[in-house]
Design a protein around this motif. Structure first.
Motif, PDB file in Angstrom:
ATOM      1  N   GLU A   1       0.876  -1.178   0.000  1.00  0.00           N
ATOM      2  CA  GLU A   1       0.000   0.000   0.000  1.00  0.00           C
ATOM      3  C   GLU A   1       0.910   1.224   0.000  1.00  0.00           C
ATOM      4  OE1 GLU A   1      -1.367   1.911   3.361  1.00  0.00           O
ATOM      5  OE2 GLU A   1       0.790   1.840   3.547  1.00  0.00           O
TER       6      GLU A   1
ATOM      7  N   THR B   1       0.285   4.411   1.751  1.00  0.00           N
ATOM      8  CA  THR B   1       0.181   5.434   2.806  1.00  0.00           C
ATOM      9  C   THR B   1       1.465   5.483   3.638  1.00  0.00           C
ATOM     10  OG1 THR B   1      -2.182   4.995   2.872  1.00  0.00           O
ATOM     11  CG2 THR B   1      -1.282   6.255   4.699  1.00  0.00           C
TER      12      THR B   1
ATOM     13  N   ARG C   1       0.103  -7.623  -3.112  1.00  0.00           N
ATOM     14  CA  ARG C   1      -0.292  -8.384  -1.909  1.00  0.00           C
ATOM     15  C   ARG C   1      -0.449  -9.843  -2.305  1.00  0.00           C
ATOM     16  NH1 ARG C   1      -4.897  -4.321   0.772  1.00  0.00           N
ATOM     17  NH2 ARG C   1      -3.625  -2.452   0.544  1.00  0.00           N
TER      18      ARG C   1
ATOM     19  N   GLU D   1      -2.312 -12.299  -1.932  1.00  0.00           N
ATOM     20  CA  GLU D   1      -3.629 -12.796  -1.527  1.00  0.00           C
ATOM     21  C   GLU D   1      -4.024 -13.934  -2.443  1.00  0.00           C
ATOM     22  OE1 GLU D   1      -6.618 -10.068  -0.067  1.00  0.00           O
ATOM     23  OE2 GLU D   1      -5.587  -8.482  -1.146  1.00  0.00           O
TER      24      GLU D   1
ATOM     25  N   LEU E   1      -6.321  -9.247  -6.842  1.00  0.00           N
ATOM     26  CA  LEU E   1      -5.110  -9.654  -7.553  1.00  0.00           C
ATOM     27  C   LEU E   1      -3.902  -9.553  -6.637  1.00  0.00           C
ATOM     28  CD1 LEU E   1      -6.929  -7.927  -9.946  1.00  0.00           C
ATOM     29  CD2 LEU E   1      -5.221  -9.231 -11.202  1.00  0.00           C
TER      30      LEU E   1
ATOM     31  N   GLN F   1      -3.694   1.152  -7.541  1.00  0.00           N
ATOM     32  CA  GLN F   1      -4.497   2.010  -6.665  1.00  0.00           C
ATOM     33  C   GLN F   1      -4.426   3.457  -7.146  1.00  0.00           C
ATOM     34  OE1 GLN F   1      -3.111   1.606  -2.600  1.00  0.00           O
ATOM     35  NE2 GLN F   1      -4.675   0.085  -2.114  1.00  0.00           N
TER      36      GLN F   1
ATOM     37  N   GLU G   1      -3.300  11.515  -0.168  1.00  0.00           N
ATOM     38  CA  GLU G   1      -3.061  11.699   1.264  1.00  0.00           C
ATOM     39  C   GLU G   1      -2.971  13.199   1.521  1.00  0.00           C
ATOM     40  OE1 GLU G   1      -3.099   8.791   2.815  1.00  0.00           O
ATOM     41  OE2 GLU G   1      -2.687   7.498   1.101  1.00  0.00           O
TER      42      GLU G   1
ATOM     43  N   ARG H   1     -11.855  -1.367   9.223  1.00  0.00           N
ATOM     44  CA  ARG H   1     -10.764  -1.419   8.253  1.00  0.00           C
ATOM     45  C   ARG H   1      -9.634  -2.337   8.745  1.00  0.00           C
ATOM     46  NH1 ARG H   1     -10.450  -0.001   3.884  1.00  0.00           N
ATOM     47  NH2 ARG H   1      -8.668   1.374   3.814  1.00  0.00           N
TER      48      ARG H   1
ATOM     49  N   TYR I   1      -3.358   1.768  11.400  1.00  0.00           N
ATOM     50  CA  TYR I   1      -2.957   3.157  11.661  1.00  0.00           C
ATOM     51  C   TYR I   1      -4.103   4.149  11.813  1.00  0.00           C
ATOM     52  CZ  TYR I   1      -2.764   3.000   6.413  1.00  0.00           C
ATOM     53  OH  TYR I   1      -3.002   2.795   5.078  1.00  0.00           O
ATOM     54  N   TYR I   2      -5.343   3.696  11.604  1.00  0.00           N
ATOM     55  CA  TYR I   2      -6.445   4.657  11.650  1.00  0.00           C
ATOM     56  C   TYR I   2      -6.748   5.119  13.073  1.00  0.00           C
ATOM     57  CZ  TYR I   2      -7.148   3.343   6.821  1.00  0.00           C
ATOM     58  OH  TYR I   2      -6.953   3.126   5.494  1.00  0.00           O
TER      59      TYR I   2
ATOM     60  N   ALA J   1     -15.435  -3.757  -1.885  1.00  0.00           N
ATOM     61  CA  ALA J   1     -14.850  -2.468  -1.491  1.00  0.00           C
ATOM     62  C   ALA J   1     -14.127  -1.829  -2.673  1.00  0.00           C
ATOM     63  CB  ALA J   1     -13.896  -2.656  -0.316  1.00  0.00           C
ATOM     64  N   LEU J   2     -14.718  -0.750  -3.171  1.00  0.00           N
ATOM     65  CA  LEU J   2     -14.077  -0.033  -4.282  1.00  0.00           C
ATOM     66  C   LEU J   2     -12.874   0.753  -3.772  1.00  0.00           C
ATOM     67  CD1 LEU J   2     -17.219   1.469  -6.023  1.00  0.00           C
ATOM     68  CD2 LEU J   2     -15.610  -0.136  -7.042  1.00  0.00           C
ATOM     69  N   GLY J   3     -12.952   1.163  -2.533  1.00  0.00           N
ATOM     70  CA  GLY J   3     -11.856   1.933  -1.965  1.00  0.00           C
ATOM     71  C   GLY J   3     -12.114   2.191  -0.506  1.00  0.00           C
TER      72      GLY J   3
ATOM     73  N   GLY K   1      -6.501  10.144   4.385  1.00  0.00           N
ATOM     74  CA  GLY K   1      -6.261   9.721   3.002  1.00  0.00           C
ATOM     75  C   GLY K   1      -7.225   8.658   2.527  1.00  0.00           C
ATOM     76  N   PHE K   2      -7.065   8.327   1.269  1.00  0.00           N
ATOM     77  CA  PHE K   2      -7.959   7.380   0.598  1.00  0.00           C
ATOM     78  C   PHE K   2      -7.197   6.640  -0.490  1.00  0.00           C
ATOM     79  CE2 PHE K   2     -10.243   6.858  -3.477  1.00  0.00           C
ATOM     80  CZ  PHE K   2     -11.204   5.925  -3.112  1.00  0.00           C
TER      81      PHE K   2
ATOM     82  N   GLY L   1      -9.213   0.783  -5.672  1.00  0.00           N
ATOM     83  CA  GLY L   1      -8.591  -0.221  -6.534  1.00  0.00           C
ATOM     84  C   GLY L   1      -9.082  -0.075  -7.971  1.00  0.00           C
TER      85      GLY L   1
HETATM   86  P1  HAM Z   1      -7.040  -0.864   1.485  1.00  0.00           P
HETATM   87  O1  HAM Z   1      -8.461  -0.932   1.958  1.00  0.00           O
HETATM   88  O2  HAM Z   1      -6.120  -1.935   1.917  1.00  0.00           O
HETATM   89  O3  HAM Z   1      -6.499   0.550   1.959  1.00  0.00           O
HETATM   90  O4  HAM Z   1      -7.010  -0.798  -0.094  1.00  0.00           O
HETATM   91  C1  HAM Z   1      -7.756   0.188  -0.790  1.00  0.00           C
HETATM   92  C2  HAM Z   1      -8.437  -0.433  -1.993  1.00  0.00           C
HETATM   93  O5  HAM Z   1      -7.487  -1.092  -2.827  1.00  0.00           O
HETATM   94  C3  HAM Z   1      -9.446  -1.528  -1.673  1.00  0.00           C
HETATM   95  O6  HAM Z   1     -10.679  -0.982  -1.287  1.00  0.00           O
HETATM   96  C4  HAM Z   1      -9.547  -2.250  -2.991  1.00  0.00           C
HETATM   97  O7  HAM Z   1     -10.380  -1.546  -3.895  1.00  0.00           O
HETATM   98  C5  HAM Z   1      -8.120  -2.165  -3.498  1.00  0.00           C
HETATM   99  N1  HAM Z   1      -7.427  -3.439  -3.201  1.00  0.00           N
HETATM  100  C6  HAM Z   1      -6.856  -3.824  -2.048  1.00  0.00           C
HETATM  101  N2  HAM Z   1      -6.327  -5.056  -2.169  1.00  0.00           N
HETATM  102  C7  HAM Z   1      -6.571  -5.453  -3.437  1.00  0.00           C
HETATM  103  C8  HAM Z   1      -6.273  -6.643  -4.194  1.00  0.00           C
HETATM  104  N3  HAM Z   1      -5.591  -7.661  -3.672  1.00  0.00           N
HETATM  105  N4  HAM Z   1      -6.695  -6.709  -5.483  1.00  0.00           N
HETATM  106  C9  HAM Z   1      -7.383  -5.696  -6.037  1.00  0.00           C
HETATM  107  N5  HAM Z   1      -7.673  -4.551  -5.379  1.00  0.00           N
HETATM  108  C10 HAM Z   1      -7.289  -4.430  -4.099  1.00  0.00           C
HETATM  109  C11 HAM Z   1      -5.258   0.999   1.708  1.00  0.00           C
HETATM  110  O8  HAM Z   1      -4.463   0.482   0.936  1.00  0.00           O
HETATM  111  C12 HAM Z   1      -4.935   2.308   2.430  1.00  0.00           C
HETATM  112  N6  HAM Z   1      -3.558   2.681   2.099  1.00  0.00           N
HETATM  113  C13 HAM Z   1      -5.934   3.394   2.036  1.00  0.00           C
HETATM  114  C14 HAM Z   1      -5.637   4.696   2.697  1.00  0.00           C
HETATM  115  C15 HAM Z   1      -5.055   5.744   2.134  1.00  0.00           C
HETATM  116  N7  HAM Z   1      -5.872   4.985   3.966  1.00  0.00           N
HETATM  117  C16 HAM Z   1      -5.439   6.212   4.215  1.00  0.00           C
HETATM  118  N8  HAM Z   1      -4.909   6.687   3.114  1.00  0.00           N
END
Ligand code: HAM
Length: 407
Positions: free
Chosen positions: A76, A78, A103, A105, A112, A117, A121, A248, A252-253, A272-274, A295-296, A299
């Motif tokens: 990620e 952030t 990741r 996963e 994926l 992303q 921030e 979430r 860190y939140y 989850a779109l984001g 931040g936000f 995907g």
């Molecule tokens: P996150 O919820 O881990 O947050 O990821 C954000 C978005 O990335 C997810 O809602 C999803 O749409 C997409 N995503 C995550 N993992 C995958 C995956 N394996 N395959 C496809 N899409 C994926 C963060 O990453 C934080 N850094 C968000 C943030 C920014 N918080 C504060 N600032």
């Protein structure tokens, strides 16, 4: 297959123009609102994510691609951005990115191992200014992309004291019901109680639905500012849905957290779109100054699924040039340069023969072919064939004079 595609990874070809379009629209909007682009390295120290996202999170405990020397492929962005700001405090405080993350996963629809992303921030502003600014940008963005089936779910994780009080009550409740919890959630009773609320296990979810809710454990002041925030958001046209179980998966939140959830049904279980939220303590936890942050990240693959638009094949016109005459080569080059805005695929190989060259033009999805044989060359004309209709026309002009737009 000798070299199969690595699971959870994709070669982007047909989708590439769409990715480029989404990236430029996203960047254009954010740059116009005072953000600066940041591109962080793909490799970072593993410790950065252990200390920010949290050692007990799924991301850190099982999903990171790690090298022998303690580096990981960025899961990620952030934590890397906070690290960049720690190293250089002069960096702009509103940063935007569009970048691949990694990741490990289990791959499935919308999930994926390498995914993109789009995110931003914002540092330095306390609640609720960044929250409102950020959510309005997100709402504007999705509407611009024509997405209508989504909702923004929000929750408030309280200040340190409120969260501590709540965690005591929550732990008591979950411990009393631990025989109904999954083994992972039982483990989390001692390591990270809050994350039990996030469990996807059906048995856990049943217990959790009866659990105390954090919003009932806020001080009167916090409760008032949370309600004020919701009212202001509403007056700005933001339709926020309070989900008191939203926590979430990243540690860190601190205050408000949110998730943009797809309601179209096109995303299967990865809805989850984001998501994002406030993380006021992260900079300090990593050894820096006290700098509030919000931040936000969304995907791209899930966005593409939610948009559910047919992927347009290349919309540029492909025109084949078929000939057996070596002499024409300089003219091909001239033509290619002259019409460099058109996608001209040249099928030229004197050893292929006309039939094979036609096949090749077909394979390259040429809409038309220009045919130049020896008689055409001598007579100063060219033959043009429309591959869809089969219609042919003789054009009494030299290749250099051809106006391909009027073919
Ligand atoms: P996150 O919820 O881990 O947050 O990821 C954000 C978005 O990335 C997810 O809602 C999803 O749409 C997409 N995503 C995550 N993992 C995958 C995956 N394996 N395959 C496809 N899409 C994926 C963060 O990453 C934080 N850094 C968000 C943030 C920014 N918080 C504060 N600032």
């Amino acid at each position: 297959m000798k070299y199969p595609l690595t699971p959870g990874m994709k070669d982007l070809v047909l989708e590439a123009p769409l990715y480029r379009k989404l990236e430029s629209e996203f960047m254009e909007l954010l740059l116009s609102q005072g953000f600066s682009e940041i591109r962080t390295p793909i490799l970072e120290a593993k410790e950065l994510f252990v200390r920010s996202v949290g050692g007990d999170s799924d991301i850190v405990s099982k999903e990171m691609f790690t090298t022998e020397d303690g580096l990981v492929l960025r899961p990620e962005n952030t934590a890397p951005i906070v690290r960049a700001l720690l190293n250089d405090q002069e960096l702009p405080k509103k940063l935007v990115y569009f970048s691949p993350q990694f990741r490990k996963e289990r791959p499935q629809k919308g999930r994926l191992r390498q995914f993109y992303q789009y995110g931003f921030e914002m540092f330095g502003e306390t609640a609720p200014q960044s929250e409102l600014e950020g959510l309005l940008i997100i709402d504007q963005l999705y509407k611009k992309w024509g997405l209508t089936n989504f909702e923004i779910q929000v929750n408030y994780l309280g200040n340190t004291q409120e969260r501590e009080n709540y965690l005591t009550v929550l732990k008591e409740f979950l411990t009393t019901n631990q025989d109904k919890l999954s083994s992972k959630s039982k483990e989390r009773l001692s390591s990270n109680v809050l994350r039990i609320l996030d469990s996807k296990d059906e048995g856990d979810q049943l217990v959790v639905s009866q659990a105390p809710k954090i919003l009932d454990y806020l001080s009167p002041e916090s409760s008032q500012s949370w309600n004020q925030f919701l009212d202001t958001a509403k007056s700005l046209g933001l339709n926020l849905i309070v989900n008191p179980l939203l926590v979430r998966g990243l540690d860190y939140y601190t205050g408000m957290v949110f998730e943009v959830v797809d309601t179209s049904g096109n995303l299967g279980s990865q809805k989850a779109l984001g998501g994002g939220g406030r993380y006021d303590k992260l900079m300090q936890d990593l050894g820096g100054q006290n700098l509030p942050a919000f931040g936000f990240a969304g995907g791209v693959e899930r966005l593409v699924l939610a948009l559910n638009k047919p992927i347009e094949p290349n919309d540029r016109q492909s025109i084949g040039l078929i000939t057996t005459e070596n002499l024409v080569l300089p003219m091909f080059v001239e033509l290619k340069n002259k019409f460099s805005n058109l996608n001209i695929d040249i099928c030229f190989n004197t050893k292929l023969g006309f039939k094979k060259m036609f096949k090749r033009a077909d394979k390259l999805k040429c809409s038309k072919v220009i045919i130049v044989g020896s008689s055409e060359l001598q007579g100063g004309f060219v033959k043009v064939k429309d591959l869809a209709t089969g219609n042919e026309a003789i054009l009494n002009i030299s290749i250099a004079q051809l106006d391909l737009n009027n073919l």
